[in-house]
Scaffold this motif. Structure first.
Motif, PDB file in Angstrom:
ATOM      1  N   LEU A  59       0.828  -1.202   0.000  1.00 32.45           N
ATOM      2  CA  LEU A  59       0.000   0.000   0.000  1.00 32.45           C
ATOM      3  C   LEU A  59       0.868   1.260   0.000  1.00 32.45           C
ATOM      4  CD1 LEU A  59      -3.004   0.192  -0.300  1.00 32.45           C
ATOM      5  CD2 LEU A  59      -3.246   0.343   2.150  1.00 32.45           C
ATOM      6  N   LEU A  60       2.065   1.176   0.577  1.00 36.89           N
ATOM      7  CA  LEU A  60       2.967   2.335   0.503  1.00 36.89           C
ATOM      8  C   LEU A  60       3.500   2.518  -0.920  1.00 36.89           C
ATOM      9  CD1 LEU A  60       4.952   2.198   3.874  1.00 36.89           C
ATOM     10  CD2 LEU A  60       2.964   3.591   3.261  1.00 36.89           C
ATOM     11  N   ARG A  66       0.731   4.268  -2.631  1.00 35.09           N
ATOM     12  CA  ARG A  66       0.788   5.672  -2.193  1.00 35.09           C
ATOM     13  C   ARG A  66       1.846   6.436  -2.986  1.00 35.09           C
ATOM     14  NH1 ARG A  66       4.287   6.969   2.924  1.00 35.09           N
ATOM     15  NH2 ARG A  66       5.784   6.757   1.231  1.00 35.09           N
ATOM     16  N   GLU A  67       3.052   5.859  -3.077  1.00 33.96           N
ATOM     17  CA  GLU A  67       4.142   6.523  -3.791  1.00 33.96           C
ATOM     18  C   GLU A  67       3.816   6.707  -5.270  1.00 33.96           C
ATOM     19  OE1 GLU A  67       6.274   8.242  -1.431  1.00 33.96           O
ATOM     20  OE2 GLU A  67       6.846   8.306  -3.533  1.00 33.96           O
ATOM     21  N   LEU A  96       0.832   7.045  -6.518  1.00 33.40           N
ATOM     22  CA  LEU A  96      -0.148   8.137  -6.585  1.00 33.40           C
ATOM     23  C   LEU A  96       0.546   9.487  -6.452  1.00 33.40           C
ATOM     24  CD1 LEU A  96      -2.999   6.579  -4.413  1.00 33.40           C
ATOM     25  CD2 LEU A  96      -3.262   7.333  -6.789  1.00 33.40           C
ATOM     26  N   MET A  97       1.672   9.524  -5.753  1.00 36.85           N
ATOM     27  CA  MET A  97       2.416  10.771  -5.569  1.00 36.85           C
ATOM     28  C   MET A  97       3.393  11.025  -6.703  1.00 36.85           C
ATOM     29  SD  MET A  97       3.167  10.886  -1.491  1.00 36.85           S
ATOM     30  CE  MET A  97       1.836  11.195  -0.320  1.00 36.85           C
ATOM     31  N   GLY A  98       3.449  10.124  -7.670  1.00 37.51           N
ATOM     32  CA  GLY A  98       4.240  10.390  -8.864  1.00 37.51           C
ATOM     33  C   GLY A  98       5.512   9.583  -9.039  1.00 37.51           C
ATOM     34  N   SER A  99       5.847   8.723  -8.104  1.00 33.93           N
ATOM     35  CA  SER A  99       7.045   7.896  -8.272  1.00 33.93           C
ATOM     36  C   SER A  99       6.811   6.868  -9.373  1.00 33.93           C
ATOM     37  CB  SER A  99       7.385   7.172  -6.969  1.00 33.93           C
ATOM     38  OG  SER A  99       7.840   8.096  -6.004  1.00 33.93           O
ATOM     39  N   ARG A 127      12.143   6.616  -1.341  1.00 33.66           N
ATOM     40  CA  ARG A 127      11.064   7.333  -0.658  1.00 33.66           C
ATOM     41  C   ARG A 127      10.294   6.473   0.335  1.00 33.66           C
ATOM     42  NH1 ARG A 127       9.290  10.632  -6.122  1.00 33.66           N
ATOM     43  NH2 ARG A 127      10.979  12.169  -5.990  1.00 33.66           N
ATOM     44  N   GLU A 151      -5.253   3.056  -9.771  1.00 34.52           N
ATOM     45  CA  GLU A 151      -5.668   4.438  -9.461  1.00 34.52           C
ATOM     46  C   GLU A 151      -6.920   4.454  -8.597  1.00 34.52           C
ATOM     47  OE1 GLU A 151      -6.124   6.510 -13.165  1.00 34.52           O
ATOM     48  OE2 GLU A 151      -3.980   6.967 -13.309  1.00 34.52           O
ATOM     49  N   VAL A 197      10.659  11.260   6.665  1.00 40.57           N
ATOM     50  CA  VAL A 197       9.333  11.499   6.125  1.00 40.57           C
ATOM     51  C   VAL A 197       8.309  11.128   7.188  1.00 40.57           C
ATOM     52  CG1 VAL A 197       7.700  10.719   4.374  1.00 40.57           C
ATOM     53  CG2 VAL A 197      10.099  11.098   3.770  1.00 40.57           C
ATOM     54  N   VAL A 251      -0.380   7.641   6.076  1.00 36.73           N
ATOM     55  CA  VAL A 251      -0.660   6.314   5.526  1.00 36.73           C
ATOM     56  C   VAL A 251       0.244   5.302   6.232  1.00 36.73           C
ATOM     57  CG1 VAL A 251      -0.685   4.841   3.482  1.00 36.73           C
ATOM     58  CG2 VAL A 251      -1.327   7.247   3.277  1.00 36.73           C
ATOM     59  N   LEU A 278      -0.709   2.279   8.805  1.00 36.68           N
ATOM     60  CA  LEU A 278      -0.340   0.898   8.503  1.00 36.68           C
ATOM     61  C   LEU A 278       0.502   0.278   9.615  1.00 36.68           C
ATOM     62  CD1 LEU A 278       0.364   1.119   4.664  1.00 36.68           C
ATOM     63  CD2 LEU A 278      -1.719   0.388   5.809  1.00 36.68           C
ATOM     64  N   ALA A 309      -6.872  10.199  -9.290  1.00 40.11           N
ATOM     65  CA  ALA A 309      -5.425  10.293  -9.465  1.00 40.11           C
ATOM     66  C   ALA A 309      -5.048  11.392 -10.454  1.00 40.11           C
ATOM     67  CB  ALA A 309      -4.878   8.943  -9.930  1.00 40.11           C
ATOM     68  N   LEU A 325      -5.476  15.116  -8.517  1.00 36.76           N
ATOM     69  CA  LEU A 325      -4.995  15.152  -7.141  1.00 36.76           C
ATOM     70  C   LEU A 325      -3.761  16.036  -7.063  1.00 36.76           C
ATOM     71  CD1 LEU A 325      -5.080  13.828  -4.230  1.00 36.76           C
ATOM     72  CD2 LEU A 325      -3.463  12.144  -5.156  1.00 36.76           C
ATOM     73  N   ILE A 362      -0.756  17.394  -4.248  1.00 40.52           N
ATOM     74  CA  ILE A 362      -0.182  16.989  -2.963  1.00 40.52           C
ATOM     75  C   ILE A 362       0.703  18.097  -2.419  1.00 40.52           C
ATOM     76  CG2 ILE A 362       1.351  15.296  -1.852  1.00 40.52           C
ATOM     77  CD1 ILE A 362       0.403  13.377  -4.206  1.00 40.52           C
ATOM     78  N   ARG A 395      10.173  18.380  -1.050  1.00 39.32           N
ATOM     79  CA  ARG A 395       9.560  17.638  -2.158  1.00 39.32           C
ATOM     80  C   ARG A 395       8.214  18.231  -2.580  1.00 39.32           C
ATOM     81  NH1 ARG A 395       7.681  11.283  -2.163  1.00 39.32           N
ATOM     82  NH2 ARG A 395       6.865  11.274  -4.289  1.00 39.32           N
ATOM     83  N   PHE A 396       7.410  18.615  -1.602  1.00 38.14           N
ATOM     84  CA  PHE A 396       6.055  19.087  -1.899  1.00 38.14           C
ATOM     85  C   PHE A 396       5.927  20.555  -1.508  1.00 38.14           C
ATOM     86  CE2 PHE A 396       5.470  14.540  -0.750  1.00 38.14           C
ATOM     87  CZ  PHE A 396       5.078  14.080  -2.000  1.00 38.14           C
TER      88      PHE A 396
END
Lengths: 162, 162
Positions: A24-25, A28-29, A31-34, A43, A85, B7, B11, B15, B136, B139, B141, B154-155
């Motif tokens: 799930l991480l 997440r990554e 979704l954040m663009g990795s 990350r 997504e 970080v 999430v 977890l 997605a 979105l 961030i 980063r953000f």
């Protein structure tokens, strides 16, 4: 997959795909663009062999797709499929729970907004079509069309109004 | 917990509490009304030693509380705290993803309704207060108040409109 199981459950089935911390991480990554192995590695802070396993499993489940980078064919890029997504709702609800119950002292580490309006997301709550919020107190559970015999014994069949 | 982490992420923090298949299935079972060790054991199909570990951890995290049964003081009952009940949104969004992407052939095994109205829950989607659905694709961030220095690099900081 469930041939011998007495119970069929979409929570359990989903957790077979992403029910493990690293998976799930990784979502997440993504979704954040990795996209690149090294981006996920740096990350998330996951060991390279575990990351390689999890990326492969997520590709196998159709959550990620693996394609060569346009710049360098030898570097694969991992991007979310529509199925992947669609995990956004799950990731956001998990993030919001963490904001409320774990990081309530320091404030939200990440703020998610809608790009056009710059408006923040509101807390996600299960609701009916009339907008009634459902909590643990007024939740009612029924056997659906995909229920097994054991489940139909435990939960009355649904008599939902549309 | 995060003193040495570069970080901070809600999430990942969530977890750490429930990011493991059995823990979230225990929460699912508790939402469905299970209270006794044997109920969790029979309905989840988890080994007794693992179940005992996970129940203890969830009590330690304040997700479940453990109290003697009113009928028999020697039998403990596990029930959700408000923090645990608030995981409903995460469990429902995971269940709905499984309904859409894994059990789409057999139909939803479980149907959730609101008790008073008998109306089914609608698919949960991240939205803004004006009701714009966030995917997605749109979105955005930002680093929030609880972001670490690495995250702020980063953000971009949030400039949300309320």
């Amino acid at each position: 997959m469930y041939a011998r199981q007495r119970v069929r459950c979409s929570v359990a089935a989903t957790l077979e795909v992403v029910g493990e911390r690293w998976s799930l991480l990784i979502v997440r990554e993504a979704l954040m663009g990795s996209k690149r192995f090294d981006e996920f590695h740096d990350r998330i802070g996951v060991a390279r062999n575990i990351l390689a396993q999890r990326l492969k499993a997520l590709v196998g489940h159709g959550v990620l797709k693996r394609q060569p980078s346009p710049e360098n064919k030898r570097i694969p890029l991992y991007t979310l499929t529509p199925k992947g997504e669609d995990l956004l709702a799950s990731v956001v609800s998990i993030l919001q729970w963490g904001d409320r119950w774990i990081h309530d002292d320091v404030g939200a580490p990440i703020v998610l907004t809608e790009r056009e309006s710059s408006q923040a997301l509101v807390p996600m709550r299960p609701t009916t079509k009339d907008g009634v919020t459902v909590t643990a107190k007024n939740l009612s559970i029924h056997a659906g069309p995909g229920a097994t015999a054991v489940m139909r014994q435990r939960f009355a069949p649904t008599a939902t109004r549309k």
